[in-house]
Design a protein around this motif. Structure first.
Motif, mmCIF file in Angstrom:
data_model
loop_
_atom_site.group_PDB
_atom_site.id
_atom_site.type_symbol
_atom_site.label_atom_id
_atom_site.label_comp_id
_atom_site.label_asym_id
_atom_site.label_seq_id
_atom_site.Cartn_x
_atom_site.Cartn_y
_atom_site.Cartn_z
ATOM 1 N N LYS A 10 29.289 37.441 38.418
ATOM 2 C CA LYS A 10 30.025 36.399 37.541
ATOM 3 C C LYS A 10 31.290 36.764 37.564
ATOM 4 O O LYS A 10 32.240 36.236 36.733
ATOM 5 N N SER A 12 38.189 38.389 36.741
ATOM 6 C CA SER A 12 38.700 37.238 37.518
ATOM 7 C C SER A 12 39.725 37.832 38.565
ATOM 8 O O SER A 12 40.478 38.743 38.266
ATOM 9 N N SER A 44 40.110 29.137 32.258
ATOM 10 C CA SER A 44 39.476 28.948 33.478
ATOM 11 C C SER A 44 38.034 29.328 33.767
ATOM 12 O O SER A 44 37.561 29.343 34.767
ATOM 13 N N SER A 45 37.188 29.214 32.633
ATOM 14 C CA SER A 45 36.176 30.018 32.710
ATOM 15 C C SER A 45 34.826 29.137 33.576
ATOM 16 O O SER A 45 34.305 29.793 34.097
ATOM 17 N N TYR A 46 35.377 28.042 33.810
ATOM 18 C CA TYR A 46 34.361 27.256 34.550
ATOM 19 C C TYR A 46 35.093 26.763 35.860
ATOM 20 O O TYR A 46 34.702 25.826 36.620
ATOM 21 N N ASN A 61 39.565 32.825 42.698
ATOM 22 C CA ASN A 61 40.257 31.828 43.043
ATOM 23 C C ASN A 61 41.610 31.932 43.787
ATOM 24 O O ASN A 61 42.101 33.045 43.869
ATOM 25 N N ARG A 113 34.745 35.503 38.929
ATOM 26 C CA ARG A 113 35.403 34.303 39.356
ATOM 27 C C ARG A 113 36.375 34.709 40.636
ATOM 28 O O ARG A 113 37.324 35.773 40.274
ATOM 29 N N THR A 118 35.962 28.397 39.535
ATOM 30 C CA THR A 118 35.920 29.306 40.677
ATOM 31 C C THR A 118 35.992 28.829 42.136
ATOM 32 O O THR A 118 35.465 27.640 42.233
ATOM 33 N N LYS A 150 28.798 36.150 43.042
ATOM 34 C CA LYS A 150 28.384 35.038 41.985
ATOM 35 C C LYS A 150 27.475 35.747 41.000
ATOM 36 O O LYS A 150 27.263 35.621 39.717
ATOM 37 N N THR A 201 33.778 33.975 46.394
ATOM 38 C CA THR A 201 32.954 33.555 45.208
ATOM 39 C C THR A 201 31.365 33.507 45.204
ATOM 40 O O THR A 201 30.798 33.655 44.208
#
Length: 251
Positions: free
Chosen positions: A174, A133, A234-236, A178, A176, A238, A171, A167
């Motif tokens: 994977k 992250s 906050s895995s979903y 933010n 993320r 991004t 991707k 992002t």
């Protein structure tokens, strides 16, 4: 169990304010190790002492210096081998109304807030864990205008754009990315804005009045949001800009 158990984290600008509060929260949430940076060694030493954990390493440096960033990531690679969480927090700003903006003002703020963020992230990638992250500290001024703050605001709009673009760029790994956008937060940096005590007080009063809650936020309130973005909670999530601003940019 903490939300960040076993994770290796980096917080730039971690010797005071939002950065320090976030490092403190990362330690409390079980991070295996937290690296912090800052330009002043004395302030870093004091921060490490206050954090009171053997799992904290301070590395002196300026994130707008590519040589300093190379030194930082060399230390992290040597000590831990990888990085799971990056909070690109270092930056700053000052007032300069249009008509009085100097080249130095522009360069200093863009170097700290845009160049520094870009290369902090880019140089982290070789040791960054897939699925990790990245959090970029932006600001509500990415969408709100304040007098005399155009250069600073432009850098934070750039940071917001970085979060969107990276992002997509990351991707496949994977990772993320933010943006976290604080409103007016009670930090030394905010308290220091203004040329006189009267001007400083007027600015702080205006900042408080700009929020629905009628107060400044605390660094820890931002830190708790950073923990959310750093963790699997906050895995979903991004590519977003998360406003933590007492409603200042929302109403």
């Amino acid at each position: 169990m903490g939300k960040l158990d076993g994770k290796i984290a980096l917080v730039t600008g971690g010797s005071s304010g939002i950065g320090f509060a976030t490092a403190q929260r990362f330690v409390a949430e079980g991070a295996a190790h937290v690296f912090i940076t800052g330009r002043r060694q004395e302030a870093l030493n004091e921060a490490v002492k206050k954090l009171g954990s053997k799992n904290v390493t301070a590395v002196q440096g300026d994130t707008s210096s590519l040589d300093d960033l190379d030194k930082l990531y060399s230390v992290i690679k040597k000590e831990k081998g990888h990085l799971d969480i990056l909070f690109a927090n270092a930056g700053g700003g000052e007032f300069a109304p249009l008509g009085s903006i100097t080249e130095k003002h522009f360069d200093d703020i863009f170097n700290a807030n845009a160049k520094g963020v870009l290369f902090t992230v880019q140089k982290a990638l070789p040791i960054f864990t897939d699925g990790g992250s990245i959090i970029l500290n932006a600001s509500i001024v990415s969408v709100k205008a304040n007098p005399g703050f155009s250069v600073y605001s432009a850098t934070k709009a750039a940071v917001r754009s970085f979060a969107r673009c990276w992002t997509v760029d990351l991707k496949e790994r994977k990772i993320r990315v933010n943006a976290l956008s604080p409103g007016p937060i009670d930090t030394e940096g905010l308290q220091g804005l203004g040329n006189s005590e009267e001007e400083k007080k007027g600015f702080l009063d205006a900042m408080k009045a700009s929020t629905v809650m009628g107060r400044l936020g605390t660094p820890d309130e931002i830190a708790k949001a950073a923990v959310f973005l750093a963790s699997d909670d906050s895995s979903y999530v991004t590519g977003i800009e998360l406003f933590v601003d007492g409603g200042a940019a929302q109403i």
